[in-house]
Design a protein around this motif. Sequence first.
Motif, PDB file in Angstrom:
ATOM      1  N   GLU A  24      42.787 -44.153  94.013  1.00  0.00           N
ATOM      2  CA  GLU A  24      44.188 -44.525  94.204  1.00  0.00           C
ATOM      3  C   GLU A  24      44.396 -46.007  93.924  1.00  0.00           C
ATOM      4  O   GLU A  24      45.417 -46.411  93.350  1.00  0.00           O
ATOM      5  CB  GLU A  24      44.621 -44.190  95.643  1.00  0.00           C
ATOM      6  N   ARG A  27      44.681 -46.413  90.269  1.00  0.00           N
ATOM      7  CA  ARG A  27      45.996 -45.964  89.786  1.00  0.00           C
ATOM      8  C   ARG A  27      47.038 -47.064  89.991  1.00  0.00           C
ATOM      9  O   ARG A  27      47.848 -47.350  89.099  1.00  0.00           O
ATOM     10  CB  ARG A  27      46.435 -44.698  90.518  1.00  0.00           C
ATOM     11  N   LEU A  31      48.624 -48.186  86.672  1.00  0.00           N
ATOM     12  CA  LEU A  31      49.774 -47.326  86.371  1.00  0.00           C
ATOM     13  C   LEU A  31      50.989 -47.552  87.255  1.00  0.00           C
ATOM     14  O   LEU A  31      52.022 -46.924  87.047  1.00  0.00           O
ATOM     15  CB  LEU A  31      49.348 -45.845  86.483  1.00  0.00           C
ATOM     16  N   SER A  32      50.890 -48.417  88.258  1.00  0.00           N
ATOM     17  CA  SER A  32      52.047 -48.651  89.124  1.00  0.00           C
ATOM     18  C   SER A  32      53.103 -49.483  88.404  1.00  0.00           C
ATOM     19  O   SER A  32      52.880 -49.961  87.284  1.00  0.00           O
ATOM     20  CB  SER A  32      51.604 -49.363  90.406  1.00  0.00           C
ATOM     21  N   LEU A  67      45.942 -42.128  82.491  1.00  0.00           N
ATOM     22  CA  LEU A  67      46.320 -40.976  83.306  1.00  0.00           C
ATOM     23  C   LEU A  67      45.185 -39.964  83.381  1.00  0.00           C
ATOM     24  O   LEU A  67      44.841 -39.470  84.458  1.00  0.00           O
ATOM     25  CB  LEU A  67      47.582 -40.326  82.721  1.00  0.00           C
ATOM     26  N   ILE A  70      42.094 -41.497  85.445  1.00  0.00           N
ATOM     27  CA  ILE A  70      42.307 -41.636  86.891  1.00  0.00           C
ATOM     28  C   ILE A  70      42.479 -40.279  87.559  1.00  0.00           C
ATOM     29  O   ILE A  70      41.990 -40.048  88.669  1.00  0.00           O
ATOM     30  CB  ILE A  70      43.508 -42.565  87.160  1.00  0.00           C
ATOM     31  N   ASN A  71      43.133 -39.324  86.895  1.00  0.00           N
ATOM     32  CA  ASN A  71      43.242 -37.973  87.449  1.00  0.00           C
ATOM     33  C   ASN A  71      41.872 -37.325  87.561  1.00  0.00           C
ATOM     34  O   ASN A  71      41.575 -36.617  88.533  1.00  0.00           O
ATOM     35  CB  ASN A  71      44.165 -37.120  86.583  1.00  0.00           C
ATOM     36  N   LYS A  74      40.166 -38.808  90.547  1.00  0.00           N
ATOM     37  CA  LYS A  74      40.711 -38.251  91.792  1.00  0.00           C
ATOM     38  C   LYS A  74      40.161 -36.864  92.053  1.00  0.00           C
ATOM     39  O   LYS A  74      39.802 -36.520  93.185  1.00  0.00           O
ATOM     40  CB  LYS A  74      42.243 -38.214  91.719  1.00  0.00           C
TER      41      LYS A  74
END
Length: 340
Positions: A24, A27, A31-32, A67, A70-71, A74
């Motif tokens: 997280e 991310r 990506l924020s 994306l 990071i996915n 996770k």
Amino acid sequence: MIERIAQLMQEISALQAKNAQEAEALRIKYLSKKGEISQLMNDFRSVPPELKKEVGMKINQLKSLALEKINALKDSAGESSASGIGTIDLTRTPYPITLGSRHPLTIVKNEIVDIFSRLGFTLAEGPEVEDDWHVYSSLNFADDHPARDMQDTFFVESHPDIILRSHTSSVQSRVMEKTQPPIRILCPGRVYRNEAVSARAHCFFHQIEGLYVDKNVSFTDLKQVLLLFAQELFGPETKIRLRPSYFPFTEPSAEMDVSCTICGGKGCSMCKGSGWLEILGCGMVDPAVLEANGIDSSIYTGYAFGMGIERITNLKYQVKDLRMFSENDVRFLDEFTSAR
């Protein structure tokens, strides 16, 4: 900018995360709204027109790579956690956790306390398991008074002098015997009476009583305080009336009615067509009560009043069955969420 994009692609391709928290954090970093890729999007406006197509395609590729990476991190962290022993608490309340509310009796009690606190009253409390002196004898109850009968009061069989208090007036007695006037107190609490449980009665309920003792206290003072209280609780158009009554600890005594909160005094089923609703008893403290508790009745006078919190709650919220207050049915309690 193209060099910066290439650098970020190398960074993101090499990302590692040991747990979901680290994934997280990555991310958020990339990506924020304030992340690295968002910053590139902001800088894109300064790119020369002839390079916008090339740079735009590379930013999109970078975003897609971030994306996916990071996915994947996770998912990997989640599977790792799921395979661990004792990492999931199956007894934990599922999300979203709904907020509770205060009990309707507490809501009304707090409202009453707030009104009288603005009139100078302070809170006083006492034990629910009491002795005969503080519940009856010190309050001018004769030895043969009906309230002493077993059908009203819960007695401890092996100690008949020990009882469950049947009214919170015992708190007033305890304060008077230890404190000299001026006294201005409010006494909320639970009381017990040996009655059959029904929609209109219960073996335990809640009262709130007030006491004011000082020099030159009059019945006019009592009436004015009760009028202000009624108008604060039920609205500025509320009217009151006092009817003569009898209580062992006050003389003179009265019952107080308020104009019906449902029909405004015109008459309805709630007030049985009378336009009035009884809410409390009151009166001037009997001199014998003052003397029994060590206060000189030739110098001091006082008034007292008491009401059932369930009664007031019924009038405010039109709850028709007293048992609902103690059954803790969540469907019933949820109705008061907005009133807390």
